[in-house]
Design a protein around this motif. Structure first.
Motif, mmCIF file in Angstrom:
data_model
loop_
_atom_site.group_PDB
_atom_site.id
_atom_site.type_symbol
_atom_site.label_atom_id
_atom_site.label_comp_id
_atom_site.label_asym_id
_atom_site.label_seq_id
_atom_site.Cartn_x
_atom_site.Cartn_y
_atom_site.Cartn_z
ATOM 1 N N TYR A 42 0.833 -1.202 0.000
ATOM 2 C CA TYR A 42 0.000 0.000 0.000
ATOM 3 C C TYR A 42 0.870 1.254 0.000
ATOM 4 O O TYR A 42 0.631 2.196 -0.776
ATOM 5 N N ALA A 45 2.351 1.935 -3.322
ATOM 6 C CA ALA A 45 1.363 2.510 -4.241
ATOM 7 C C ALA A 45 1.164 3.988 -3.965
ATOM 8 O O ALA A 45 1.018 4.801 -4.892
ATOM 9 N N SER A 51 -2.087 5.333 -5.495
ATOM 10 C CA SER A 51 -3.134 5.349 -4.479
ATOM 11 C C SER A 51 -3.007 6.644 -3.682
ATOM 12 O O SER A 51 -1.902 7.194 -3.549
#
Length: 298
Positions: A42, A45, A51
């Motif tokens: 995460y 990203a 993200s």
């Protein structure tokens, strides 16, 4: 009281995930491996702009970490090397029980160098770095992880490779069909008879010399891809090159023939033989036994 074994590990990416998977295989650490891997994927990203986080980096760092519990993973901030040098959350440390041993995994940017300087007795890093730094160049090339220890000068370092973790991509020969004579194979023997340019990443020059051997490179001139061009495209322009491949699909899209897999780019378990005691050696045996097929030494 159980002695703690400190192990140097990568801070992020595929190598760290391979290490966590190995510990999951020898300890009750599946949840830990999933937690760290998903957190860092995460954060990668977010760093790459794929993200968008709803909290700033310091709030996320505080949420991920729990200083009161050493068995809960800790994270830290580093400057990423992408444009703008964004802060990136990476792995810092965690304590894992393994068969009665207390093991502290400690993140390092370059675990191999931390072993070379005797900061740790055990650690994990890319086999590539070992070839780039300490493997002696020879007339013939290195073909496997098992060959590497034989090429390490004991006067240069006390570090040896114990086993590979199987997270393998390969340094592979790639070429345009035009440079291959009819019926010939794209392999080491082809390079030995070849004279001309060979396209590689500049950081891998010594590694490629170690893999192919100095004799095969007598009439070869290294060229390097421009930073704005994909490596496969650069190799297609030159005609012959060595690049990391998993399936070879991208190379084929550029019209390249995928040849011999020269050497595995793999995360490896390493030992500084001057720094390990009985407990560390027992841990090394446990970790290597999780995959006996790739172990180099018993």
């Amino acid at each position: 009281m159980t002695e703690t074994v400190r192990v140097a590990v990568p801070r992020k990416g595929r190598p760290l995930e391979a290490v966590l998977e190995r510990f999951a295989a020898v300890a009750d650490a599946d949840a830990l491996a999933d937690d760290v891997s998903s957190t860092l994927r995460y954060e990668k990203a977010v760093t790459k702009g794929l993200s968008t986080a709803d909290r700033d980096v310091y709030e996320r760092l505080a949420t991920y970490s729990d200083l009161s519990d050493p068995t809960h993973p800790e994270y830290t901030l580093l400057r990423d090397d992408r444009d703008g040098k964004p802060r990136r959350i990476v792995f810092d440390s965690v304590t894992v029980p393994v068969d009665g041993m207390t093991v502290e995994l400690i993140g390092r940017e370059e675990p191999f160098r931390a072993l070379r300087t005797h900061e740790f007795g055990l650690g994990f890093d890319s086999a590539d770095l070992v070839l780039e730094e300490v493997v002696t160049l020879g007339e013939t090339g290195v073909e496997s992880i098992a060959d590497v220890n034989d090429r390490i000068d004991p006067r240069d370092t006390d570090v040896r490779i114990e086993t590979g973790l199987g997270d393998t991509v390969y340094h592979t020969l790639l070429a345009t069909p035009e440079i291959l004579p009819p019926g010939s194979d794209l392999d080491r023997s082809f390079v030995a008879d070849y004279a001309g340019p060979l396209c590689i990443s500049p950081r891998y020059e010594r590694l490629v010399r170690a893999i192919l051997g100095t004799d095969a490179l007598d009439d070869v001139t290294f060229t390097y891809p421009d930073s704005s061009v994909e490596e496969e495209a650069a190799i297609a322009d030159v005609g012959l090159g060595v690049y990391l491949t998993m399936t070879g699909s991208t190379a084929r899209e550029h019209g390249l023939v995928v040849g011999e897999d020269l050497f595995p780019s793999e995360t490896v378990l390493m030992e500084n033989v001057a720094e390990t005691n009985g407990t560390a050696k027992r841990l090394k045996t446990e970790l290597a036994a999780a995959d006996l097929e790739t172990a180099i030494r018993p």
